[in-house]
Design a protein around this motif. Sequence first.
Motif, PDB file in Angstrom:
ATOM      1  N   SER A 260       0.832  -1.204   0.000  1.00 23.65           N
ATOM      2  CA  SER A 260       0.000   0.000   0.000  1.00 23.65           C
ATOM      3  C   SER A 260       0.863   1.250   0.000  1.00 23.65           C
ATOM      4  O   SER A 260       0.555   2.238  -0.684  1.00 23.65           O
ATOM      5  CB  SER A 260      -0.921  -0.004   1.228  1.00 23.65           C
ATOM      6  N   ALA A 261       1.953   1.198   0.753  1.00 24.17           N
ATOM      7  CA  ALA A 261       2.880   2.332   0.765  1.00 24.17           C
ATOM      8  C   ALA A 261       3.415   2.609  -0.634  1.00 24.17           C
ATOM      9  O   ALA A 261       3.562   3.771  -1.048  1.00 24.17           O
ATOM     10  CB  ALA A 261       4.033   2.050   1.726  1.00 24.17           C
ATOM     11  N   LEU A 262       3.704   1.546  -1.364  1.00 18.62           N
ATOM     12  CA  LEU A 262       4.201   1.696  -2.734  1.00 18.62           C
ATOM     13  C   LEU A 262       3.183   2.406  -3.612  1.00 18.62           C
ATOM     14  O   LEU A 262       3.541   3.285  -4.403  1.00 18.62           O
ATOM     15  CB  LEU A 262       4.534   0.327  -3.314  1.00 18.62           C
ATOM     16  N   GLN A 263       1.918   2.060  -3.484  1.00 20.41           N
ATOM     17  CA  GLN A 263       0.881   2.682  -4.308  1.00 20.41           C
ATOM     18  C   GLN A 263       0.757   4.168  -4.004  1.00 20.41           C
ATOM     19  O   GLN A 263       0.622   4.990  -4.918  1.00 20.41           O
ATOM     20  CB  GLN A 263      -0.453   1.963  -4.096  1.00 20.41           C
ATOM     21  N   PHE A 264       0.787   4.528  -2.727  1.00 20.40           N
ATOM     22  CA  PHE A 264       0.702   5.946  -2.374  1.00 20.40           C
ATOM     23  C   PHE A 264       1.940   6.697  -2.856  1.00 20.40           C
ATOM     24  O   PHE A 264       1.839   7.839  -3.322  1.00 20.40           O
ATOM     25  CB  PHE A 264       0.530   6.113  -0.863  1.00 20.40           C
ATOM     26  N   ALA A 265       3.115   6.080  -2.762  1.00 20.64           N
ATOM     27  CA  ALA A 265       4.341   6.739  -3.220  1.00 20.64           C
ATOM     28  C   ALA A 265       4.313   6.937  -4.737  1.00 20.64           C
ATOM     29  O   ALA A 265       4.718   7.985  -5.251  1.00 20.64           O
ATOM     30  CB  ALA A 265       5.563   5.919  -2.814  1.00 20.64           C
ATOM     31  N   ARG A 266       3.828   5.935  -5.450  1.00 16.22           N
ATOM     32  CA  ARG A 266       3.713   6.076  -6.906  1.00 16.22           C
ATOM     33  C   ARG A 266       2.747   7.206  -7.262  1.00 16.22           C
ATOM     34  O   ARG A 266       2.974   7.961  -8.209  1.00 16.22           O
ATOM     35  CB  ARG A 266       3.236   4.761  -7.512  1.00 16.22           C
ATOM     36  N   LYS A 267       1.661   7.302  -6.512  1.00 12.61           N
ATOM     37  CA  LYS A 267       0.695   8.367  -6.769  1.00 12.61           C
ATOM     38  C   LYS A 267       1.310   9.734  -6.516  1.00 12.61           C
ATOM     39  O   LYS A 267       1.084  10.681  -7.279  1.00 12.61           O
ATOM     40  CB  LYS A 267      -0.531   8.175  -5.874  1.00 12.61           C
ATOM     41  N   ALA A 268       2.107   9.838  -5.454  1.00 13.72           N
ATOM     42  CA  ALA A 268       2.779  11.107  -5.160  1.00 13.72           C
ATOM     43  C   ALA A 268       3.685  11.520  -6.314  1.00 13.72           C
ATOM     44  O   ALA A 268       3.693  12.682  -6.741  1.00 13.72           O
ATOM     45  CB  ALA A 268       3.576  10.990  -3.861  1.00 13.72           C
ATOM     46  N   VAL A 269       4.454  10.564  -6.843  1.00 13.57           N
ATOM     47  CA  VAL A 269       5.344  10.858  -7.973  1.00 13.57           C
ATOM     48  C   VAL A 269       4.534  11.223  -9.213  1.00 13.57           C
ATOM     49  O   VAL A 269       4.904  12.130  -9.969  1.00 13.57           O
ATOM     50  CB  VAL A 269       6.268   9.653  -8.253  1.00 13.57           C
ATOM     51  N   GLN A 270       3.419  10.544  -9.419  1.00 14.35           N
ATOM     52  CA  GLN A 270       2.575  10.850 -10.567  1.00 14.35           C
ATOM     53  C   GLN A 270       2.034  12.272 -10.487  1.00 14.35           C
ATOM     54  O   GLN A 270       1.989  12.993 -11.492  1.00 14.35           O
ATOM     55  CB  GLN A 270       1.403   9.866 -10.615  1.00 14.35           C
ATOM     56  N   ILE A 271       1.638  12.694  -9.289  1.00 12.35           N
ATOM     57  CA  ILE A 271       1.066  14.028  -9.113  1.00 12.35           C
ATOM     58  C   ILE A 271       2.128  15.098  -9.283  1.00 12.35           C
ATOM     59  O   ILE A 271       1.927  16.095  -9.969  1.00 12.35           O
ATOM     60  CB  ILE A 271       0.407  14.142  -7.718  1.00 12.35           C
ATOM     61  N   GLU A 272       3.281  14.905  -8.625  1.00 11.31           N
ATOM     62  CA  GLU A 272       4.355  15.908  -8.674  1.00 11.31           C
ATOM     63  C   GLU A 272       5.701  15.206  -8.922  1.00 11.31           C
ATOM     64  O   GLU A 272       6.462  14.964  -8.004  1.00 11.31           O
ATOM     65  CB  GLU A 272       4.405  16.706  -7.373  1.00 11.31           C
ATOM     66  N   PRO A 273       5.975  14.916 -10.178  1.00  9.83           N
ATOM     67  CA  PRO A 273       7.204  14.183 -10.494  1.00  9.83           C
ATOM     68  C   PRO A 273       8.480  14.978 -10.252  1.00  9.83           C
ATOM     69  O   PRO A 273       9.569  14.384 -10.207  1.00  9.83           O
ATOM     70  CB  PRO A 273       7.034  13.848 -11.982  1.00  9.83           C
ATOM     71  N   ASN A 274       8.379  16.286 -10.102  1.00  7.18           N
ATOM     72  CA  ASN A 274       9.573  17.100  -9.908  1.00  7.18           C
ATOM     73  C   ASN A 274       9.867  17.384  -8.443  1.00  7.18           C
ATOM     74  O   ASN A 274      10.718  18.241  -8.140  1.00  7.18           O
ATOM     75  CB  ASN A 274       9.447  18.416 -10.683  1.00  7.18           C
ATOM     76  N   VAL A 275       9.198  16.703  -7.540  1.00  3.50           N
ATOM     77  CA  VAL A 275       9.478  16.833  -6.110  1.00  3.50           C
ATOM     78  C   VAL A 275      10.426  15.711  -5.707  1.00  3.50           C
ATOM     79  O   VAL A 275      10.072  14.534  -5.760  1.00  3.50           O
ATOM     80  CB  VAL A 275       8.173  16.771  -5.288  1.00  3.50           C
ATOM     81  N   ASP A 276      11.635  16.064  -5.317  1.00  2.68           N
ATOM     82  CA  ASP A 276      12.658  15.051  -5.047  1.00  2.68           C
ATOM     83  C   ASP A 276      12.271  14.114  -3.918  1.00  2.68           C
ATOM     84  O   ASP A 276      12.547  12.908  -3.959  1.00  2.68           O
ATOM     85  CB  ASP A 276      14.008  15.715  -4.769  1.00  2.68           C
ATOM     86  N   SER A 277      11.607  14.632  -2.874  1.00  2.56           N
ATOM     87  CA  SER A 277      11.252  13.779  -1.739  1.00  2.56           C
ATOM     88  C   SER A 277      10.237  12.718  -2.121  1.00  2.56           C
ATOM     89  O   SER A 277      10.171  11.658  -1.481  1.00  2.56           O
ATOM     90  CB  SER A 277      10.721  14.627  -0.577  1.00  2.56           C
TER      91      SER A 277
END
Length: 345
Positions: free
Chosen positions: A259-276
Amino acid sequence: MKQRGTGILQSCLCLMSRQPVFTLGPLLWALVLVLLGPPSILAVAGEERPDVKASTALSEKHGPAASPVATGKLSQLVREERWREAAELAEALAKELPYDPMVFYWLGEARLQLGNPIGSVQALRSAQRLGLDTKSLHETLGAAYYALYQFKLFEDQMQRAIEIDPRASRPWYNLGRYYETARGDFTGALKFFEKAKEMEPEDEKSWAHTGFCLEVSGRIDEARRAYETAIALVESKGVQWSLPHQGMSRLLIGDQPESALQFARKAVQIEPNVDSNHLVLARAYEKLGKLREAVSELGEAIRLSPTNLVPRRVLARIYGLLGMKDAAQNELKMIQEITQVYGAR
């Protein structure tokens, strides 16, 4: 904003080189730097975009206001966030109409958006001297003071904005962010975020930062509920903002890594230029044993923020796990070089 409890944060960053990437406590402190960013973290009055043309009452005390054509053009530039052009036009109007406070207000707003807080303060103080005393003025002036690390002046401006409009949520939110970042007082920050949510119950930012403060304070169940509320608000509004998804990924990494992986992927999808976001995604991959994928995400985090030592430390350790000794040594050498130039971060 990087001055924000810097000594504590630097110590926590050093801990990262000796502990697993999925260790919760030290990583959270280390992430404060990459999550919360520089002094521009504050919500400023420009987000409301007050009408430029609604300013003539004060200026008419001293002389004619700017022409409708000029104010109409300035209003358009502000709405379109064309800040450099807005600043140029406002500077020209300020010379032509030195008695119009709203011209100086918008000059101050544009300068702040362009990363010139000193020029912003100068223009906004001119607007003040000409009689402008609005919530928006004090919010923007406070944000400029914050960018200059003038925190007492920032607090004074937020309190004045609250006096003018006690139902406004933004000053309470800004005070919360100040306590969260500059002071590292998460208990104090929560009180301000609660007040902001009382004024604006559907403010996704107040909910998300409530979640972050609860997370760092170890109140995990409450943090999860706050992040879930923030995610629901972000998705219902169609807002492209990833912090609550990133927070949920951190909370779940220990016992629900998929589940953590899915939320992290979503975060990257929303803002791919955020390094964190890439750093948190790398954590999820590592927890699941997908080290090559973790390396890829850490590489992207480093590309986006080359002087941030956290992903480099993690990358060096994962290279070691993969048996890539030369690559690990290269990263450790880069860490030494960056530290020599910028100090421990």
